[in-house]
Each structure stands twice: as C-alpha cells, then as structure tokens.
Design an enzyme around this catalytic site. Structure first.
Site, mmCIF file in Angstrom:
data_model
loop_
_atom_site.group_PDB
_atom_site.id
_atom_site.type_symbol
_atom_site.label_atom_id
_atom_site.label_comp_id
_atom_site.label_asym_id
_atom_site.label_seq_id
_atom_site.Cartn_x
_atom_site.Cartn_y
_atom_site.Cartn_z
ATOM 1 C CB CYS A 149 66.615 33.059 59.505
ATOM 2 S SG CYS A 149 67.702 31.840 60.259
ATOM 3 N NE ARG A 199 75.063 30.189 64.947
ATOM 4 C CZ ARG A 199 73.769 30.153 64.611
ATOM 5 N NH1 ARG A 199 73.157 31.228 64.130
ATOM 6 N NH2 ARG A 199 73.085 29.044 64.739
ATOM 7 C CG HIS A 214 71.439 34.753 59.052
ATOM 8 N ND1 HIS A 214 71.892 34.990 60.324
ATOM 9 C CD2 HIS A 214 70.570 33.702 59.171
ATOM 10 C CE1 HIS A 214 71.328 34.129 61.168
ATOM 11 N NE2 HIS A 214 70.521 33.354 60.496
ATOM 12 N N GLY A 238 61.045 33.364 74.245
ATOM 13 C CA GLY A 238 62.329 33.191 73.553
ATOM 14 C C GLY A 238 62.657 34.396 72.680
#
Lengths: 348, 348, 348, 348
Positions: D148, D234, D241, D13
């Site tokens: 995160c 998003r 971010h 991934g």
C-alpha cells in the site's frame, strides 16, 4: 420541473457545508445563494469556506459570490444554519419579508407558533404555520428542526409513545465533535478524554421532545406528559451521536413487541416518498455491540436512526442504544426533509 | 519492619503490571515472586513482559525469574491479576495451601463466604474470612475487589446510602481501553468510535454493589435492597472510567446536603492511615465540565473517585458524573488497599 | 539557601502552566509573580487559568494575584512563555530594566547577541551575554531556548557532530497537539487525521540547529556548516514529538559507534548536577518499536530525549527515531535548565 | 455483456471485505465465490464475517456459502486477499490449475516472472505473463499489486522519473490502522501514540518501487537505478497513508515544472477508460495544509493519490506530501484495476 431556488444562511460553518453538500443534485431545490457574515461579502464561496465535509466543494456552489444574510435576493426558501448568537432576529427578518425559513437554529424552536418538526413524528404541527403567518403578516414563516440529540431520541420514542405510552426517560448521550462546529472542541479536550458537559444541551434534550410529541389543539401545542432526564457527554467521535436510553412505559410490552414497534415504524415522509426520506426511519440492529458511530452513522445516507441492544431494564421497563448522524439526520438533512414535506404539502 | 514478601499471579498483563508498578517501594509489601503461564517459565520478567504502564520496569522486578502460578514459593500473600478463564481453580488452590489471595479477578467475588471488599465501604465483611477458613481448612483465604466500574460507583453510592437511603440507580459508563487489557480493544473499534457493549460488564455493575452495600448477618451477606440498571460503553480513552449516574433516594435531600455527604465521606482506610489510602476517597469538583479522564484520573495517585456535576434529576432525585481510575482504584490499587486493611487488622 | 524569586510572563497558557508545575518545589527558584494580559489583572491565578497540565494547581500559586507583563515587580529573573505576537518588545523591556529573561518564545532566538541555549549542547554561547549587556546598558539580558522540535533534534545531533561530523540531515516530525497551545488544534483536525503542516515550524527546525551547533568567535556565532531539510506534521498525540531522522555523516562510523556516541553523551548540566538535568540526556532504546510518545515521553521527568531504531540508511549514513517531550524538555523544562546553568555559572 | 464470475480468497479480512464492497455492481466482474479458512466452511458469508467497511454487507454476497481456498470452483479469475502466512502456495496452486490470480499478497511480488503491477506505471510488465505461463504449464498466472505505501509512492515518483530522472528518495510514512487488518493494532498502541515501526514494511517500500519503475528486457525486469530510504510509522488514522517524501532528481526542474509533471500525468487506465480508473491518478493540492487523510482519502472513490506541499528541499531537490487510500488504491482497488487492465488487454 423547474427547481426551486434556495439560499443558505450561515453557509460556511459545519452545518452550512452539509446543506451545500446534501443539496447538490437535489431533485427539487437548487442552491443559488450563499450568505455569510460581512467579512466574506463578495468573495467566492470557495475562497472563504474551510471546506471539511467531503473532498471537494460542489462545483457550481464553489463559484457563487457570498452575500450578506439579508432578505434581498430572489428565492422563496432559505435554509438557516446560523449561529444561535445571531439567528433569532435574522430569521424573523426573512420571515417578515415573506421568505420561508427552514431553520436548524435553536432560537425559534420553542416559539408557540413555530413548528418544531420531525416529519415522521409530528407533521400535523405544520398547522401552526397559519397562526405564524398572522404574526408575520404575509406569506413568510419559520419551521425549525430540533437539536441533533433530540432528533435521534424522539424518532426512537415516537413508536414507543404510540404503542405503549411513555412516562419517564433517562438518556445519556455520547456526542460527536462535529456537533460543536469548527474549530469547536479543542483537540486537547478530545484525545484520550471525554467531556461530561455540553452547554445548554441537556435542557434542549429534556424539553424539545415534549413539544415534538405533543398534540396540536386550539392553535397551540399541548406538550406530551412525560419526564426526561439527560446527561450529555462529548466523546472523540467525528460524527454520530450515540445515546444510552432507558424508558418507563405505561403499558408493559414484551421485548419482541418493542422490537416490532421500532421495525414497523413509518411516517408521512415514507408514505409520500420524499427524496431524502429513508425507507426505514429506524433500523433495528440485532448484534450485541451495535450500533456504533463509525459503522452505522452513514446508513441510508445518514437519515436513519439505528437502534440496538433492546433489552429489559431493572429500574424502568426497557433500555436500548441509539445512534443518529448528528449533522445529517440531526441537522442539515433534517431541515431538508422538513422542506420536502412543506413542498409535498404545497406549503412551499 | 521487615517487608512481607508477596507474589503476583498473572504478573505480565495490564493489571499485573500495575501491581508491579504500585508495589515498587511499598512500605509493607515487597514483590519477590512473579508468576505467569508456562511459556514464560524460567525467563526473566523483563524478557517476557510487554511493559506498558510506565517508561521503565522497576529494576528489582525486571530480573526476577518467572514462576508458574503454583503454590510452591515462600510467601504468605499473593495478589491475583489472573484472567478469569483460569483464576477460579488457581486461586482456590493457593487458598487451600494456606496462602492469602488478594484477587482482582471476578471468579470468587460472589462466593457467599468471600469478602467482596472496598475498605471504605464494607470493612465489616471481612468477618466472612472465618467461615471461609473452615472451607479451606487452614489459614488460607481469598479476598476480592469488585469490578472497576463497580468500585467507582459504589464508593459514590456509599455516602448516599448512609445518609439518605437509595432505591434505584441508573448508570451509564464510558469505559477506558485499558479495562480490556492488552491487546484488548482493536484500534479500529476505538478510533472515531464508541462500542456500546462490554461483555458481562452490565451484570457485574448491576449485582456487585448490592453485595458491597449489604450487611453481614448470621455469617452471610444480606444484599442491599436497591435496583441498579447499567449501560456500559467503551470509549477511546486510555485510562479512567467515566460514569453518568442518576439516583433515586429514599430521603429527599437538598443538593447541598448531597455535596456535603460526598465531601465529608471518610472510611476506615483514612482512619487507619493506610499507605495507599487517599486523604479523600471522594473528590468533589465544582466546575461545570469536570471530572474528565485525562485531567482527573491521576489525582491522589489514582486512588480517589472524582464526582462532579451534582444536580437534580427530573426522573429520580439527583444525578452526577463520576470518574475512577480503572486500573488503579478500580483494580491493582484496590487490591493493594485491601491487603493493607488486612495487615492493619492483623489478618495478614 | 534563600530561593530566588521569579516571575512568569504568559503564565496562563500551556507552557506557562508547565513553568508553574515544574517550578513547584524547585530547590533554587520560587514563583512569586504570575503575569498575563490585561483582562486577568488583579484576579487570582486559579480564577483565570484553564489548568490542564495536572489534576491540581500548585496551592501557593493558585492564590497569587495576576499582574501585567510589566517590569515593576521585585524579582531579578523572569521566565517567558509569552505568545510570539507580543513577546518581542515585552522581553526587551524587561531586559532593559535589568531583568534576566529566560524565554521560550521565538522572537529573540536568532538575535546575534542572544544565546540560543541547550545546556548540554552549547553552554559556551553564554559568552554572548556580555555583548548583549552592552545593548541593554545594564545587568539585564535575554537567554532563549530553541523550538521544541529543534531541541530534540539538536540534542541527538550533538554527539554525532562531535564524533563524526554532519553534512546533511533529513527530519520528518510527528508533533503533539500540546505544541499548538490551547485551544490550539481543532479536534476535527486531529481525530482520525494527520495535518502535514505547522506554520513556521520547518523554517525553525532547518535554521535553529545551525546556530546551536555553531561556534562562538569574535563575539558572534558562526553557524554550523550542515544542511537540514524538514517536513513537520501534526498527529493526534497529546505530548511528545516523534522525529524520523536521516543523517549524512562526514566520517563513516559503524552503527555500534553511533550507539556508543549517543549512550556516552553527557553535557555540562550532568557534570554540574543541575537540579533538572537528567542523568542521561539521551536514552537509547533497543526495542524495534521504540521510542513511542505514550510510553517514553515522561522518562526522567520528561527531560531526556529517547533515541531508537538506530540503523543504516541507503541514502545517507544512518537513520533513527527520536522522541522529545515537547512542553517539558522542548519548552518549560528547557528554559528552567537554562536558568539553572546561569545560576551555576553565577550569571544569575 | 455477461459478467465474469470471480472468487475472493481470504474474503473475510479487511482487504477481502474491500474486494466485496468495491466489486458490488462492477460492470465486468461478479463475485460468485467467497473463500476463507476451514472454520468458516459451509457457513453463509454474513454469519462469519465481522463486516467493518460499510454499514451493510452487499445483499447477494451476504448469502453466499463460504468455500475453502481450493481451486475447485467455476471461475477463471480469483482475487487474493490471503494473509502472507498462507498466500504463497495457495496462489500457486490456483495458477497451476489454470486460474488467473490477482493478488494483493506480498508473497509472489518479487518473483522474477510475476508482474508487480500498477496499471498507470508499468503495464508493459505484463509481458512477464508469457514466461510465467511456461512455469505453470497452462493458462493460469499470477499478477500482484505492490504494498500500500509503495503504490502511493510509486505513482508519485513515476512522472518525476519520466520527466527528470530520480537518483535518491527519502520517504517517511504515517500509516493508517487498517493497513494492519483486524484486530490488527491494539487500541492502547494507537490512542495518544505513534508506533515508529511496522514489520517488514520499510524493506518493501525500499525495494518494490525499483521493480515497478524498472524496464522489461530479455524476459526479465531490470530494476530502476535509484536508492530509496524509508521510515514507516503507524498513526491513529483509520484509513489513508500519508507520506513525507524528499527526492533527488537528475535534471533540476523548477517547482512549477514538477507541479506540471504531476498534473499532466495520465496512464493507460485513463486512456482505456477502465471502470475503476480515476480521471486523474494524481491530484495536486495547493493549500498549504493538504492532503489530509480524513479530508482527501476518498477522492475519486479512493483511487487517486493526492500530492501537496510541493516545494524545494535543501538536502535534495524537491519535497512533497502524498496521501493514498491504503485499502482502496493501496490494496483491493489496486487489484481490481489490475484485473480491468488484463481484461482490456484480453489477458482475461
């Protein structure tokens, strides 16, 4: 070895910034002078540059006082990232005063005594320098690199031309935003959009490769005898020009021979092991959906052209997709590799 | 006039949603049945659709109970937006049971007795229906529209073919994300990127126009005698496929004659004044940077193809850029126009 | 009814274009004059506008000769989309000469005698016009609409203020590119990026709502007693400002009461049935991931604010997300609704 | 020094790929085992991974045969990038068998005996390992890194908490696409759009920092006493971010004291000079429009948090914008730094 001090003309724009970035820690050259327009005169580089190419301005350059683009400083070599609206006379002025001008600007590319150079493609064109020196009555001269789209295309055409001969080329480019500089393309023209036009671009792509793939003879370039037709489009990609290419060849090779020609291609920079030369000028991708800008543009520090989807074309002989990092191999990196070749050949 | 009740097969996908949207308030057809896969069975359309094509689901459709894609409901006409993995047998099943299937799926496009139809281009291909009815032993039949990229291309080629004859075509597409459905293309493949590959797409673009531009004779289509070569790329555009097209013509017209051929082009839908027919199937743009997806895709409700940058090509004769709204003129709108032509010709 | 002839000041910019687009076919107003800067003087509108808001310029407007922004033409009403660098004195000049100036510019918004108006929020502020007329010694006056981000926020705060009282508001905006005009935001700042700063924006968002939600008394506005804190960010969205809002209320309602306050909110434009008034000024979305710019900005022709994700907040009382179409409800549409209210109240 | 062999669970991934990339050439650890799901079993890593994080898969890893996520190989340490749908029991299984599991998954983050670790923030929480070892009856244990968005936020809150005390925090995130893995967010949800919702994200951001900033006492963590409220959005950014943060402090410092607290912040990794530790965990930007994802995410190899726009807030005390590279400092890099701390403290 003492490093060669160099200046950068037009040091604050997108390509100028790339010069600064790529020359940081260069083994042969050291940026000692950054030149820009009058309004920046005397300020520190960091005060006036809108730095966009990496998180931080190289420390030593950040503090440099910005100078005018005038040949009054102590360096033999200058890299020019000047806008084409002013590059013409300024570059000539430097050459007349004995500077070696390594230019990314379009102004002198097609001058009959100026080498339009890709070191892997036409190093023998450096012979023109002697003629040019006569013009400038001294040691100064100009060497140029081609347009960003042209560089990618010509690097891919070169092995085909050598192995099979080329008669016609159709190329459709999907070009990155950074190619237009900063601020360049308006975001309202980029997001959810493609602009099917880039000023002057198709003319360059249709003519520059003919000079690059031409031969030197009797002190001038005899253009290659092929025809190129281009459509140039602007897409919402930050860096990396993608090109859909269709080629009519004179000999009719099998696809695997075409692949082999790409894979085995090396040039003088590889032989001379120049600092910025990629091991492979052309990377062949075998996945069905590569190259892609975001995945492949940075390979070999942005100095290799990636070629993929090599297959037969119903209208001509072969078609493929190529990707070139437009501000590295297609601009600042190209010029630096040119300078490295000049140095290796003792022309600097 | 009583409206004709219709069903939509595959009503929840991107193209299915476009059918629902475009048929809202249609003067001739009324959506009475929405069909999807088993997991949606019996639920209200609004409960299971992930509606993306406009702010609100049309009210009457929102409340419809979803049915299976089985020919057991009271409508003579069905629009198919089925995925090609299942469309083949389901559409045949409906045709066998006497339904008229207006399909956007690729499965039966190249069947020798199935019209691949663009009403402005080849309405005479509807003659195949008689042959097909023999196959299905009843009143049912299938009519298909081409692939989205093909529709734009073929609409632009048709007037050139008629006026000058075409021998070779090179097309490079920059295709919108909606063409891959939902979720379709991953955002990490789209943002700051171009993907130079779309599965099966180039084959369709290289073959479907040959059937579309072919002539009917002795109960079959004789393909047009031209060669098409395609590169298909996916770009970060929501709707609207842009195509860079280069064409070799048999006669050698001046550019203004080419422009005239585009501008004067009309087809049967315009003559019949069909409800979804745009006044001009082809819009010629004269600006140097048009058409652009975000600016031009919605003209004439997305049913016109925009053509611009018409100019000479060094390798062939002419080149130009075209834009087609891929989910309207290139999919749902195309099928609806097909249905309108059938109705006008009393085939529904 | 004879339509009222109007002029547009700053008719070529993004908001100016929206005025032209939204006034096409307006039942009460008719654009008869388009005004821009000196370099456009005397040219047809279509020659000089870089039209971006729809596929085609409205036909009647396309042919209009562009005038200077000078009060010498035969219209009582002008819409101003002037840049704030020039709007101040020009708008005053028009008001002094007796014109009614409906302005989208920021310059006079906080003038003590100028209504800063959202018709659903503070129609009673029109009382200031009488005071203003004294200043301009005639029939002319200026009415302004707030900043685009403010309009969305204030429309959502109004029902909360009325029902529960507000003490503190935290708002973080994700604003669309069109808010910066054209060329506006550089594409290299937009693609794969967010810019966490918009010049002057946070100040406007923190102060304008206080005037809007204030009360008229003794010929002036008494600002609302609440505190607003804003972070304004620019994101890669073409149209539609999204705002993450957290609100401290004086009364402590249940979430369903908050939802009810939003849903039942209507204002004078709805009562008067003004042509541009949406049936619901606030649309409540119940999906967990709405509103979204691309899906919801165009609802009710871009005149409704969409509110979703209404939930409790640990730090204050409630939080929610809102979306406003920044160039329609947030700019040109806002001004037109203001003009409609003036007309309905016989102030035009 | 012999390198410590490590395995990667969930190696294919997005985060798994980052582990492979960041561990290439690591001075202490060497990837010897890559584990994935059954369908990849026995194939070479390069055959099954859809590599997206750099132009080329590291050579040595490319050839590794993929194993199952089963504790049957010869390594003491595993990095887990497993999907949360399966991570829980697999990680426990490894811990029970004596492996040290350095996990990026959410499953065990809030377990009372599992350290949720940011080495600069709460290295003393490693005391929990002893308790955990009792649970697993051996040498194995699990250490996790936070979500995160939490990591960026908590790194910025830590110096404020230490210097001034924090009572309330309002955070609005604009999160990158890579946070959702691949294929993750559909491109039609990303281009020209913002999605104001990320499943489970707000809960994590509102609770994880309380554990991280809590104190160890009597064998458990006593959560910090502050309240956090989050909106998570998003946006169309590939990596990085961005967070708009507003903080209520207990002491009331001047802005320059806040800046000083950020600038002078160092943690144990800096003291121990851990291989992946950035010199400055927090970089303070003074430009009015920074940090920006595309410009700042890669600073210090993606391991520093950039903080900018530090200013006063009307509702609380201060507000600022922060940026964290979500798949490096926010995921794989975080876990690697955790492993380095364990090694330095002789817990590996």
């Amino acid at each position: 070895m003492r490093k060669i001090p160099v200046g950068i003309l037009g040091a604050t724009g997108n390509v100028g910034q790339r010069f600064v970035q790529l020359l940081e820690g260069h083994p042969w050259f050291e940026v000692k002078f950054v030149c820009a327009s009058e309004k920046s005169l005397g300020k520190r580089y960091e005060e006036i540059v809108n730095w966009k190419v990496s998180p931080r301005i190289p420390k030593d350059i950040a503090k440099l006082k910005v100078r005018l683009c005038v040949p009054d400083f102590n360096a033999r070599v200058v890299f020019s990232a000047l806008d084409s609206s002013v590059a013409g006379p300024i570059e000539e002025e430097f050459a007349k005063k004995g500077y070696i001008v390594i230019s990314n600007s379009k102004n002198h590319r097609m001058d009959s005594d100026v080498p339009l150079l890709i070191p892997e493609v036409n190093p023998e064109h450096l012979d023109l320098i002697n003629i040019q020196k006569t013009r400038f009555k001294g040691k100064g001269f100009i060497v140029t690199n081609p347009n960003c789209t042209t560089i990618g295309l010509t690097l891919a055409l070169k092995p085909l031309q050598d192995a099979f001969g080329i008669s016609r080329v159709s190329v459709v480019s999907m070009q990155a935003l950074s190619g237009a500089g900063y601020p360049g393309v308006a975001s309202l023209d980029a997001v959810d959009n493609v602009v099917p036009y880039i000023g002057d671009e198709e003319e360059k792509v249709e003519t520059e490769p003919l000079k690059l793939l031409g031969s030197v003879g009797s002190g001038k370039i005899n253009n290659a005898k092929m025809i190129i037709s281009a459509h140039c489009n602007r897409v919402a990609v930050r860096d990396g020009h993608l090109e859909s290419v269709t080629v009519e060849l004179i000999k009719k090779p099998a696809i695997e021979d075409v692949v082999k020609a790409f894979k085995s291609f090396k040039g003088l920079p590889q032989k001379l092991n120049l600092p910025s030369a990629p091991a492979d000028p052309i990377i062949v991708r075998t996945e069905e959906d590569r190259p892609q800008p975001v995945l492949d543009r940075d390979i070999n520090n942005g100095m290799s052209v990636s070629v993929g989807r090599i297959r037969q074309s119903a209208i001509f002989d072969i078609k493929f997709t190529l990707l070139v990092h437009n501000t590295i191999r297609g601009a600042a990196g190209a010029a630096i590799l040119n300078a490295e070749l000049l140095k290796a050949k003792k022309l600097i």
